[in-house]
Design a protein around this motif. Structure first.
Motif, PDB file in Angstrom:
ATOM      1  N   CYS A  33       0.828  -1.213   0.000  1.00  0.00           N
ATOM      2  CA  CYS A  33       0.000   0.000   0.000  1.00  0.00           C
ATOM      3  C   CYS A  33       0.859   1.259   0.000  1.00  0.00           C
ATOM      4  O   CYS A  33       0.588   2.211  -0.739  1.00  0.00           O
ATOM      5  CB  CYS A  33      -0.921   0.011   1.227  1.00  0.00           C
ATOM      6  SG  CYS A  33      -2.153  -1.308   1.263  1.00  0.00           S
ATOM      7  N   TYR A  50      -6.161   7.078   3.496  1.00  0.00           N
ATOM      8  CA  TYR A  50      -5.741   5.827   4.136  1.00  0.00           C
ATOM      9  C   TYR A  50      -6.539   5.635   5.420  1.00  0.00           C
ATOM     10  O   TYR A  50      -6.404   6.411   6.366  1.00  0.00           O
ATOM     11  CB  TYR A  50      -4.240   5.912   4.448  1.00  0.00           C
ATOM     12  CG  TYR A  50      -3.573   4.609   4.829  1.00  0.00           C
ATOM     13  CD1 TYR A  50      -2.841   3.886   3.897  1.00  0.00           C
ATOM     14  CD2 TYR A  50      -3.638   4.112   6.125  1.00  0.00           C
ATOM     15  CE1 TYR A  50      -2.197   2.706   4.241  1.00  0.00           C
ATOM     16  CE2 TYR A  50      -3.010   2.937   6.473  1.00  0.00           C
ATOM     17  CZ  TYR A  50      -2.285   2.242   5.531  1.00  0.00           C
ATOM     18  OH  TYR A  50      -1.652   1.082   5.876  1.00  0.00           O
ATOM     19  N   VAL A 120      -7.514   3.486   0.565  1.00  0.00           N
ATOM     20  CA  VAL A 120      -6.940   2.272   1.130  1.00  0.00           C
ATOM     21  C   VAL A 120      -7.603   1.974   2.466  1.00  0.00           C
ATOM     22  O   VAL A 120      -7.717   2.864   3.319  1.00  0.00           O
ATOM     23  CB  VAL A 120      -5.415   2.411   1.332  1.00  0.00           C
ATOM     24  CG1 VAL A 120      -4.853   1.174   2.026  1.00  0.00           C
ATOM     25  CG2 VAL A 120      -4.711   2.652   0.007  1.00  0.00           C
ATOM     26  N   ASP A 122      -6.887  -0.458   5.508  1.00  0.00           N
ATOM     27  CA  ASP A 122      -5.875  -1.380   6.054  1.00  0.00           C
ATOM     28  C   ASP A 122      -6.116  -1.539   7.566  1.00  0.00           C
ATOM     29  O   ASP A 122      -5.655  -0.731   8.344  1.00  0.00           O
ATOM     30  CB  ASP A 122      -4.482  -0.821   5.785  1.00  0.00           C
ATOM     31  CG  ASP A 122      -3.373  -1.786   6.182  1.00  0.00           C
ATOM     32  OD1 ASP A 122      -3.679  -2.952   6.464  1.00  0.00           O
ATOM     33  OD2 ASP A 122      -2.200  -1.354   6.211  1.00  0.00           O
ATOM     34  N   LEU A 162      -8.504  -0.040  -2.489  1.00  0.00           N
ATOM     35  CA  LEU A 162      -7.632  -1.165  -2.163  1.00  0.00           C
ATOM     36  C   LEU A 162      -7.893  -1.579  -0.721  1.00  0.00           C
ATOM     37  O   LEU A 162      -7.744  -0.774   0.203  1.00  0.00           O
ATOM     38  CB  LEU A 162      -6.170  -0.761  -2.329  1.00  0.00           C
ATOM     39  CG  LEU A 162      -5.116  -1.828  -2.020  1.00  0.00           C
ATOM     40  CD1 LEU A 162      -5.271  -3.039  -2.930  1.00  0.00           C
ATOM     41  CD2 LEU A 162      -3.718  -1.246  -2.143  1.00  0.00           C
ATOM     42  N   CYS A 164      -7.110  -4.293   2.374  1.00  0.00           N
ATOM     43  CA  CYS A 164      -6.254  -5.353   2.927  1.00  0.00           C
ATOM     44  C   CYS A 164      -7.099  -6.309   3.760  1.00  0.00           C
ATOM     45  O   CYS A 164      -8.034  -5.890   4.449  1.00  0.00           O
ATOM     46  CB  CYS A 164      -5.149  -4.763   3.798  1.00  0.00           C
ATOM     47  SG  CYS A 164      -4.007  -3.694   2.906  1.00  0.00           S
TER      48      CYS A 164
END
Length: 229
Positions: A33, A50, A120, A122, A162, A164
């Protein structure tokens, strides 16, 4: 991205899609990432959001990658303003953040959101997993709600998402993304990342895709300059 990995990804992480990377702790998901974010913001006005549920974001690491990738003497400090970080404590924090993001993307009043290209998360595992152990009444409903939020955001606003995820072992000792069978249908494309024998070499393999061959794989390394061939 390195040439081999870029070719493997068919040009990179696509806008309008939810992409998943899953792997064991320490497999390289977060570093993947960080490299993606650094490549995105280095020579453009593009921005990234993020959402950190693992307390894993390290601004110094992003700065290190940017410095290694930039031209000699180039000041990368201002580029860090192109990344915003929000801590996520539970699934409702995530829903609140996605609702705010949706409003900001529609209004287009702030420069950061006008240039937003990457979201993202995560990671999704610590946010959704408690929904299935009795903490909340309807874990599957919350998962479906999240899926609708993510797909609406990426398709309506042409951003890349994205996500995770952790992995779990099947009875035959093979690994699969955590969160069960229903989660399998949320990402448009899914990759599995492994770290090879405690080295700096990592392997990424296709787990789900309409563009890449299933189980196709490529190796890469993680260094001070991020992901390299």
């Amino acid at each position: 991205m390195p040439s081999r990995l870029n070719k493997f990804l068919s040009g990179g992480i696509y806008t309008g899609e939810v992409t998943e990377i899953h792997g064991m702790p320490g497999s390289g998901k977060t570093q993947f990432c960080f490299s993606l974010i650094s490549n995105l913001i280095l020579d453009t006005k593009n921005t990234a959001l993020y959402l950190d549920a693992n307390n894993s974001f390290v601004a110094k690491r992003i700065e290190e990658i940017l410095i290694k990738k930039s031209e000699a003497g180039q000041d990368v400090t201002d580029k860090l303003h192109n990344v915003k970080v929000k801590i996520m404590y539970d699934i409702y924090d995530l829903f609140d953040c996605l609702d705010i993001l949706k409003d900001e993307l529609y209004k287009q009043e702030k420069t950061f959101f006008r240039y937003l290209k990457l979201l993202v998360i995560d990671a999704v595992t610590p946010l959704l997993a408690p929904c299935f152990d009795g903490k909340y009444l309807d874990g599957l409903g919350l998962m479906n709600n999240l899926s609708q939020h993510l797909h609406a955001l990426c398709s309506e606003h042409k951003i890349s998402i994205l996500v995770c995820n952790n992995t779990v072992k099947r009875k035959n000792l093979s690994i699969q993304p955590a969160l069960g069978l229903n989660w399998k249908y949320v990402p448009s494309i899914s990759f599995c990342i492994e770290r090879l024998n405690g080295t700096s070499v990592h392997k990424i393999k296709v787990a789900k895709s309409c563009r890449c061959n299933l189980f196709e794989e490529v190796t890469f390394s993680i260094s001070k300059s991020g992901i390299t061939d």
